[in-house]
Design a protein around this motif. Structure first.
Motif, mmCIF file in Angstrom:
data_model
loop_
_atom_site.group_PDB
_atom_site.id
_atom_site.type_symbol
_atom_site.label_atom_id
_atom_site.label_comp_id
_atom_site.label_asym_id
_atom_site.label_seq_id
_atom_site.Cartn_x
_atom_site.Cartn_y
_atom_site.Cartn_z
ATOM 1 N N ASN A 1 0.838 -1.214 0.000
ATOM 2 C CA ASN A 1 0.000 0.000 0.000
ATOM 3 C C ASN A 1 0.871 1.262 0.000
ATOM 4 O OD1 ASN A 1 -2.455 -1.257 -0.076
ATOM 5 N ND2 ASN A 1 -2.942 -0.974 2.080
ATOM 6 N N TYR B 1 -13.811 -1.451 1.687
ATOM 7 C CA TYR B 1 -13.776 0.014 1.759
ATOM 8 C C TYR B 1 -12.564 0.567 1.019
ATOM 9 C CZ TYR B 1 -14.054 4.756 3.301
ATOM 10 O OH TYR B 1 -14.164 6.124 3.299
ATOM 11 N N ARG B 2 -12.828 1.524 0.150
ATOM 12 C CA ARG B 2 -11.754 2.225 -0.542
ATOM 13 C C ARG B 2 -12.066 3.704 -0.434
ATOM 14 N NH1 ARG B 2 -9.890 1.210 -5.731
ATOM 15 N NH2 ARG B 2 -7.878 1.102 -4.683
ATOM 16 N N VAL B 3 -11.053 4.523 -0.158
ATOM 17 C CA VAL B 3 -11.308 5.956 -0.074
ATOM 18 C C VAL B 3 -11.630 6.430 -1.484
ATOM 19 C CG1 VAL B 3 -10.345 8.201 0.557
ATOM 20 C CG2 VAL B 3 -9.653 6.146 1.818
ATOM 21 N N GLY C 1 -7.298 -5.728 1.534
ATOM 22 C CA GLY C 1 -6.013 -5.962 2.206
ATOM 23 C C GLY C 1 -6.029 -5.557 3.667
ATOM 24 N N LEU C 2 -6.513 -4.360 3.961
ATOM 25 C CA LEU C 2 -6.480 -3.889 5.349
ATOM 26 C C LEU C 2 -7.539 -4.574 6.206
ATOM 27 C CD1 LEU C 2 -5.797 -0.058 4.950
ATOM 28 C CD2 LEU C 2 -4.231 -1.819 5.778
ATOM 29 N N VAL D 1 -10.926 2.520 6.803
ATOM 30 C CA VAL D 1 -10.070 1.793 5.852
ATOM 31 C C VAL D 1 -9.891 0.308 6.201
ATOM 32 C CG1 VAL D 1 -8.783 3.796 4.997
ATOM 33 C CG2 VAL D 1 -7.913 2.519 6.966
ATOM 34 N N SER E 1 1.059 8.565 5.087
ATOM 35 C CA SER E 1 0.365 7.734 6.085
ATOM 36 C C SER E 1 1.354 6.849 6.823
ATOM 37 C CB SER E 1 -0.632 6.792 5.403
ATOM 38 O OG SER E 1 -1.408 7.458 4.472
ATOM 39 N N LYS F 1 2.032 1.664 -3.462
ATOM 40 C CA LYS F 1 0.929 2.020 -4.371
ATOM 41 C C LYS F 1 0.444 3.449 -4.168
ATOM 42 C CE LYS F 1 -2.992 -0.364 -3.839
ATOM 43 N NZ LYS F 1 -4.013 -1.417 -3.990
ATOM 44 N N TYR F 2 0.336 3.861 -2.905
ATOM 45 C CA TYR F 2 -0.269 5.173 -2.639
ATOM 46 C C TYR F 2 0.755 6.283 -2.465
ATOM 47 C CZ TYR F 2 -4.509 2.421 -2.281
ATOM 48 O OH TYR F 2 -5.555 1.570 -2.561
ATOM 49 N N ASP G 1 4.750 6.166 4.775
ATOM 50 C CA ASP G 1 5.013 6.654 3.415
ATOM 51 C C ASP G 1 4.725 8.140 3.354
ATOM 52 O OD1 ASP G 1 2.266 7.293 2.318
ATOM 53 O OD2 ASP G 1 1.936 5.189 2.839
ATOM 54 N N GLY H 1 -7.339 -2.019 -6.845
ATOM 55 C CA GLY H 1 -7.480 -2.696 -5.558
ATOM 56 C C GLY H 1 -8.923 -3.045 -5.267
ATOM 57 N N LEU H 2 -9.112 -3.965 -4.312
ATOM 58 C CA LEU H 2 -10.462 -4.409 -3.972
ATOM 59 C C LEU H 2 -10.935 -3.870 -2.619
ATOM 60 C CD1 LEU H 2 -10.246 -8.206 -4.921
ATOM 61 C CD2 LEU H 2 -11.365 -6.405 -6.216
ATOM 62 N N GLY H 3 -10.018 -3.263 -1.878
ATOM 63 C CA GLY H 3 -10.407 -2.776 -0.553
ATOM 64 C C GLY H 3 -10.488 -3.925 0.449
ATOM 65 N N ILE I 1 -4.607 9.981 3.773
ATOM 66 C CA ILE I 1 -6.033 9.620 3.878
ATOM 67 C C ILE I 1 -6.739 10.717 4.680
ATOM 68 C CG2 ILE I 1 -7.672 7.855 4.697
ATOM 69 C CD1 ILE I 1 -5.212 5.913 4.749
HETATM 70 P P1 ADP Z 1 -6.858 -1.646 -1.607
HETATM 71 O O1 ADP Z 1 -5.524 -0.976 -1.509
HETATM 72 O O2 ADP Z 1 -6.813 -2.944 -2.346
HETATM 73 O O3 ADP Z 1 -7.927 -0.742 -2.114
HETATM 74 P P2 ADP Z 1 -6.780 -1.917 1.307
HETATM 75 O O4 ADP Z 1 -7.747 -2.614 2.186
HETATM 76 O O5 ADP Z 1 -5.351 -2.333 1.377
HETATM 77 O O6 ADP Z 1 -7.358 -2.067 -0.167
HETATM 78 O O7 ADP Z 1 -6.881 -0.360 1.620
HETATM 79 C C1 ADP Z 1 -8.154 0.236 1.754
HETATM 80 C C2 ADP Z 1 -8.102 1.684 1.326
HETATM 81 O O8 ADP Z 1 -7.312 2.442 2.257
HETATM 82 C C3 ADP Z 1 -7.442 1.910 -0.009
HETATM 83 O O9 ADP Z 1 -8.340 1.771 -1.079
HETATM 84 C C4 ADP Z 1 -6.924 3.349 0.125
HETATM 85 O O10 ADP Z 1 -7.981 4.238 -0.171
HETATM 86 C C5 ADP Z 1 -6.592 3.467 1.605
HETATM 87 N N1 ADP Z 1 -5.137 3.256 1.869
HETATM 88 C C6 ADP Z 1 -4.553 2.122 2.313
HETATM 89 N N2 ADP Z 1 -3.242 2.303 2.500
HETATM 90 C C7 ADP Z 1 -2.979 3.569 2.156
HETATM 91 C C8 ADP Z 1 -1.787 4.386 2.121
HETATM 92 N N3 ADP Z 1 -0.599 3.890 2.482
HETATM 93 N N4 ADP Z 1 -1.913 5.670 1.708
HETATM 94 C C9 ADP Z 1 -3.117 6.176 1.355
HETATM 95 N N5 ADP Z 1 -4.275 5.468 1.362
HETATM 96 C C10 ADP Z 1 -4.210 4.191 1.749
#
Ligand code: ADP
Length: 385
Positions: free
Chosen positions: A277, A323-325, A339-340, A318, A364, A280-281, A305, A335-337, A310
Motif C-alpha cells: 500500500n 472500503y476504498r477511499v 487488504g487492510l 479503511v 500515512s 501504491k499510494y 510513506d 485494488g479491492l479494498g 487519507i
Molecule cells: P486496496 O488498496 O486494495 O484498495 P486496502 O484494504 O489495502 O485495499 O486499503 C483500503 C483503502 O485504504 C485503499 O483503497 C486506500 O484508499 C486506503 N489506503 C490504504 N493504504 C494507504 C496508504 N498507504 N496511503 C493512502 N491510502 C491508503
C-alpha cells in the motif's frame, strides 16, 4: 369553594387531560391501545391498532384474553400480568406476533413495542398503555438483503476457489516457458514472460484476498502458529518487496529481534500489505520507512510513506471490508479494498491492535502492535522457545 366542589373540579380537570391524551392516541400513526385494570380491558384502540388486529373485532370494554384469544400461546398475557403487577414497563423488540385475521390477509406481524403501566395519584397501577410499531416489512427487507448478501458471499467463495486452480497452472506453465526460453538465450521472450509472471502474481493476490475475506466472513480463516524470529520475517519481506519497486527505497530501522508465537505467513501478509500500500499510494515519492520497536510485553511495526495520505474522516473506515477511499485521485489506484480488512482480522486474532495515522497529501503511517507474552499465555505455552 367547599371540599366537594373542589374535588369535582379536580376530577373534571383529570377527565379533560385524559380526553386530550386519548385524542392524541387516536390520531397517532403508531399502534396504540389502552388496557384498564388487572383483566386488561380495552379502553381505547386506535385505527392502526384496529387495522392490525382486524377491525371486525369488538375490543372496547372486552378483556384482551377474550378479544384476541390467539395471543395466549404467545406469552403476551403473562407479560401484561407482570407489567400490571410490578409496575415496570416491558419493551419488546422485533417480536413476531401471530393474529387470526383474514381481513388484512396477513397473520404474521413483527412489532417493536412497549407496555407502559399508568398509575393513579397514589401510585397504584390502573392499566397499561401499549405503544407499538409494525416493522414487518422492514424486517422482511433486512432478511432479504441478508440472504442476498449470503448468496453473494457464497458466489465470491466459489468463484475465487475455482479461479485459483487455473491461475496456479498458468503460473507453472509460465515458469516452464521462462526456463526453456532462457536455455535458448531468447532474452526478449524471457523478459515478456517475467512481466506476465508479475501480472499472474497480482491476479493470484486478488484471488487469495477474496478467498481470505470470505473465510473471515464465514469464521473459518485458519491459523498455524509457530515460534519465529520477528526481524528475520521482516527482512525477508522487505527484500522481496524491494524487488518489485524500482522507484522506492525501503528504509529499515529495526529494534532488537524477538521470537514471537503466531502465524508467520499471516503476520507476513500484514507487513506485505502495509508495504505494498505504501508503494501504491505514494507514486511520486521514493522513501518508505519501516520501523519496529520492542516494549516489555509487545512488539510493534510501522510502515510510513509520504504519499497521498487519507482524509481524517475516512481513516477509521479503511479497515472495513471492500472500503476504498473515494476521490478523484484514489479511483485510479487498483485494488479491492480487502487488504487492510484481512490485515486487521489477522492482527486482532493475534490479540494485537492495528492503527493508522495520516495527513491528506502528506502521507500515512500504518502500525500494528502484538502482545508477545499474551500470545504465549493464550496458547498455554509457558516458556518462549
Ligand atoms: P486496496 O488498496 O486494495 O484498495 P486496502 O484494504 O489495502 O485495499 O486499503 C483500503 C483503502 O485504504 C485503499 O483503497 C486506500 O484508499 C486506503 N489506503 C490504504 N493504504 C494507504 C496508504 N498507504 N496511503 C493512502 N491510502 C491508503
Amino acid at each position: 369553594m367547599d371540599d366537594i366542589t373542589k374535588h369535582k373540579k379536580g376530577e373534571e380537570r383529570v377527565e379533560f387531560e385524559r380526553q386530550k391524551l386519548f385524542n392524541l392516541f387516536m390520531n397517532a400513526p403508531a399502534l396504540i391501545c389502552v388496557l384498564r385494570g388487572p383483566e386488561h380491558i380495552y379502553e381505547l384502540a386506535n385505527k392502526p391498532y384496529m387495522q392490525m388486529v382486524g377491525s371486525k373485532r369488538n375490543l372496547i370494554g372486552t378483556q384482551i384474553r377474550k378479544a384476541i384469544p390467539e395471543l395466549k400461546e404467545q406469552g403476551i398475557f403473562e407479560i401484561l400480568d407482570k407489567v400490571y403487577k410490578t409496575g415496570n414497563p416491558f419493551i419488546g423488540k422485533e417480536m413476531p406476533i401471530k393474529l387470526n385475521t383474514t381481513e388484512t390477509g396477513k397473520t404474521d406481524t413483527v412489532l417493536n413495542f412497549v407496555f407502559q403501566p399508568y398509575s393513579d395519584s397514589n401510585g397504584k397501577v390502573q392499566g397499561i398503555i401499549s405503544y407499538a410499531s409494525d416493522i414487518t416489512s422492514l424486517v422482511d427487507k433486512r432478511k432479504r438483503i441478508e440472504e442476498l448478501s449470503r448468496q453473494k458471499d457464497e458466489f465470491i467463495a466459489v468463484a475465487s476457489h475455482e479461479l485459483k486452480t487455473p491461475v496456479t497452472s498458468i503460473k507453472g506453465y509460465t515458469q516452464i516457458l521462462q526456463m526453456r526460453f532462457s536455455q535458448e538465450g531468447n532474452t526478449k521472450a524471457v523478459e515478456l514472460l517475467s512481466r506476465m509472471d508479475g501480472q499472474i502474481n497480482k491476479l493470484s493476490k486478488l484471488i487469495s484476498d477474496l478467498l481470505d475475506a470470505t473465510k473471515i466472513e464465514g469464521g473459518i480463516l485458519q491459523f498455524h502458529e509457530v515460534f519465529f524470529d520477528f526481524n528475520e520475517l521482516v527482512m525477508e519481506i522487505v527484500e522481496e518487496m524491494q524487488q518489485i519497486t524500482q522507484r522506492h527505497t525501503i528504509i529499515v530501522k529495526v529494534a532488537l529481534t524477538t521470537k514471537i508465537y503466531g502465524d508467520r505467513d499471516r503476520i507476513g501478509q500484514v507487513i506485505t500489505n502495509f508495504i505494498s500500500n505504501a508503494i501504491k499510494y505514494s507514486p511520486n515519492n521514493d522513501e518508505i520507512i519501516l520501523t519496529t520497536s520492542k516494549a516489555k510485553n509487545t512488539i510493534s511495526l510501522c510502515v510510513q510513506d509520504f504519499g497521498i495520505g487519507i482524509p481524517k474522516q475516512n481513516q477509521d473506515k479503511v479497515f472495513d471490508r471492500f472500503y476504498r477511499v473515494s476521490g478523484d485521485k484514489e479511483d485510479t489506484y487498483p485494488g479491492l479494498g480487502l487488504g487492510l480488512f484481512i490485515s486487521s482480522e489477522i492482527v486482532k486474532r493475534h490479540k494485537g491492535t492495528i492503527t493508522v495515522t495520516s495527513i491528506k497529501g502528506k502521507g500515512s503511517t500504518f502500525c500494528f502492535v502484538l502482545p508477545v507474552e499474551n500470545i504465549v499465555k493464550n496458547n498455554n505455552i509457558s516458556k518462549l522457545a
